[in-house]
Design a protein around this motif. Structure first.
Motif: not given
Length: 254
Positions: A230-239, A241-247
């Motif tokens: 449902q979420t797809g890949a999650i990018l973990n960003l410095r400081g 947190g995580g965001v969906k690749l589609g965002d």
């Protein structure tokens, strides 16, 4: 005579031994009768009943066979009705198989998407958030201000995590549309700020009225998580947190 006496004396002992051992044998798996023991059925372990409540194709045809065997010979089941039942079951069975294949396909696509997203590690991506991270390695915070129309001046405000104003400056908004903006990580007095998360706010006048403008910021990608179908890949960003690749709105070269 002595030999016969020794045999006769040994016989009671052997008989008594068999008599004492037979009860234990009969209590386990024998009856004491060689003929009955030879024809006795072997004991089998109890089989646990299945908890699966779904009907399979074999169950359907078993029910159909029972229905045909118990039908009234003067009022047999209509062929069209029987074919309709078989077609309905085949359709349901095909849909279930299709759902299983789609789930497998989603798993493969999630893994493939995460593998492709791993190429973003170490780069910066634009996310729809006005909060960015400033660190010792990267003190510059880049962002994009979205404007509905051109305007002379856009006021940019930098705030810390507690909402306190750190710095305020003006950028040109005459081009309109998406305007790139940068903060050098210095406060109003020109001193470097402490590492942490900071918000970039923007406002401008539209038809003579002040209005807040949406701001997006760039964030550094540290790692990638698989996520779910449902979420797809999650990018973990410095400081951040995580965001969906589609965002992700855009990817920066540096």
């Amino acid at each position: 005579m002595s030999l016969i006496n020794s045999v006769n004396q040994a016989s009671p002992t052997s008989v008594s031994s068999s008599q004492t051992s037979s009860p234990s044998a009969s209590s386990t798996s024998t009856t004491g009768n060689p003929f009955l023991d030879s024809v006795r059925l072997p004991e089998s372990e109890p089989v646990a009943e299945s908890n699966n409540q779904s009907l399979t194709q074999d169950d359907f045809f078993s029910l159909l066979s029972q229905q045909l065997s118990m039908q009234d010979p003067f009022k047999p089941v209509d062929n069209d009705q029987m074919i309709s039942q078989m077609s309905s079951f085949s359709t349901v069975d095909g849909i279930n198989n299709l759902n299983s294949e789609i789930q497998n396909l989603n798993s493969v696509m999630s893994s493939s998407q995460a593998l492709q997203a791993s190429g973003l590690v170490g780069r910066k991506v634009l996310i729809p958030s006005d909060t960015g991270n400033v660190s010792a390695e990267n003190r510059v915070l880049n962002g994009v201000i979205s404007t509905p129309s051109s305007m002379n001046d856009i006021t940019v405000r930098i705030e810390d995590e507690s909402g306190q104003l750190v710095k305020s400056y003006v950028v040109d908004g005459s081009a309109g549309g998406n305007i790139d903006v940068k903060w050098d990580g210095l406060d109003q007095d020109g001193q470097p700020v402490a590492a942490g998360n900071y918000s970039m706010k923007a406002s401008g006048k539209i038809d003579g009225a002040a209005q807040e403008l949406p701001v997006s910021t760039y964030a550094h990608v540290e790692s990638v998580s698989l996520g779910t179908a449902q979420t797809g890949a999650i990018l973990n960003l410095r400081g951040v947190g995580g965001v969906k690749l589609g965002d992700v709105l855009a990817v920066s070269e540096t």
